[in-house]
Design a protein around this motif. Structure first.
Motif, PDB file in Angstrom:
ATOM      1  N   GLU A  13       0.805  -1.226   0.000  1.00 26.84           N
ATOM      2  CA  GLU A  13       0.000   0.000   0.000  1.00 26.84           C
ATOM      3  C   GLU A  13       0.841   1.281   0.000  1.00 26.84           C
ATOM      4  OE1 GLU A  13      -0.072  -1.711   4.266  1.00 26.84           O
ATOM      5  OE2 GLU A  13      -0.003  -2.465   2.235  1.00 26.84           O
ATOM      6  N   THR A  14       2.159   1.166  -0.224  1.00 28.27           N
ATOM      7  CA  THR A  14       3.045   2.333  -0.269  1.00 28.27           C
ATOM      8  C   THR A  14       2.648   3.255  -1.414  1.00 28.27           C
ATOM      9  OG1 THR A  14       4.867   1.058   0.666  1.00 28.27           O
ATOM     10  CG2 THR A  14       5.444   3.078  -0.512  1.00 28.27           C
ATOM     11  N   SER A  72       1.904   6.078   3.376  1.00 32.60           N
ATOM     12  CA  SER A  72       0.555   5.764   2.907  1.00 32.60           C
ATOM     13  C   SER A  72      -0.040   6.881   2.056  1.00 32.60           C
ATOM     14  CB  SER A  72      -0.362   5.487   4.097  1.00 32.60           C
ATOM     15  OG  SER A  72      -0.435   6.640   4.927  1.00 32.60           O
ATOM     16  N   LEU A  82       4.343   3.591   6.960  1.00 34.63           N
ATOM     17  CA  LEU A  82       3.907   2.190   6.947  1.00 34.63           C
ATOM     18  C   LEU A  82       5.048   1.272   7.374  1.00 34.63           C
ATOM     19  CD1 LEU A  82       2.173   2.237   3.445  1.00 34.63           C
ATOM     20  CD2 LEU A  82       1.025   2.205   5.674  1.00 34.63           C
TER      21      LEU A  82
END
Length: 152
Positions: A37-38, A117, A141
Motif C-alpha cells: 500500500e506504499t 501511505s 507504513l
C-alpha cells in the motif's frame, strides 16, 4: 523493508566522494520489500553525533512509489526523477554530505527510508528536514535504515 547501498555497508565507512571532502554526491541507495500500500517514500539522512545535536543532511520526499532505488548523485536530479528536497541544516535544498568537525571522532550517518501511505506530504513553503521527518512519521507504513561512518 531493507535499505542498502552499493557504496558502503551498514556500520562501514562512507567513501569520501559522498562527503564534503569529496564530490558531495548523494550515495546510491536501493530498497526492497516495501508494503503493497506504499504511495511514496521519504529518504532522510541525519548525524546524531554532531556537537550541537542532530544535524540534518538530507530529506528527499514525495519519492514516487514505483522507485526502488536512487542512483548516485540523484539529489542533483530530483526534479527530473520526480521528488522534492527539504532545506537541510547547511541551509540548502539538496544533499549535504558528511562533514564532521576535524578530530571529533567518528560520526554515524543514519540514512532512513520511510514507506508512506500518502503520495504527497502536506508541507508548507520551504520545509526543513525536521518538518519532513515529523510529517512523514504520521503516514509511515514501514521504515528501514542504513548507518555509515565518517570522520575527519
Amino acid at each position: 523493508m531493507q535499505l542498502t547501498s552499493t557504496a558502503f555497508a551498514t556500520g562501514s565507512a562512507i567513501p569520501r566522494r559522498y562527503t564534503c571532502d569529496g564530490e558531495d554526491l548523494s550515495p546510491p541507495l536501493e530498497w526492497n520489500d516495501a508494503p503493497g500500500e506504499t504511495r511514496s517514500f521519504v529518504v532522510l539522512c541525519d548525524d546524531p553525533d554532531a556537537p550541537g545535536g542532530t544535524w540534518h543532511h538530507w530529506a528527499a520526499y514525495d519519492v514516487p512509489a514505483h522507485l526502488t532505488s536512487l542512483a548516485q548523485g540523484a539529489a542533483r536530479h530530483a526534479e527530473r526523477l520526480g521528488f522534492k528536497q527539504a532545506l537541510n541544516d547547511f541551509e540548502r535544498t539538496d544533499y549535504g554530505g558528511p562533514c564532521p568537525p576535524h578530530r571529533h571522532g567518528p560520526h554515524h550517518y543514519h540514512f532512513r527510508l520511510l514507506a508512506l501511505s500518502v503520495a504527497h506530504l502536506a508541507t508548507g513553503k520551504d520545509p526543513s528536514c525536521r518538518d519532513i521527518a515529523r510529517e512523514a512519521r504520521k503516514h509511515a507504513l514501514a521504515e528501514a535504515s542504513l548507518v555509515g561512518v565518517y570522520e575527519r
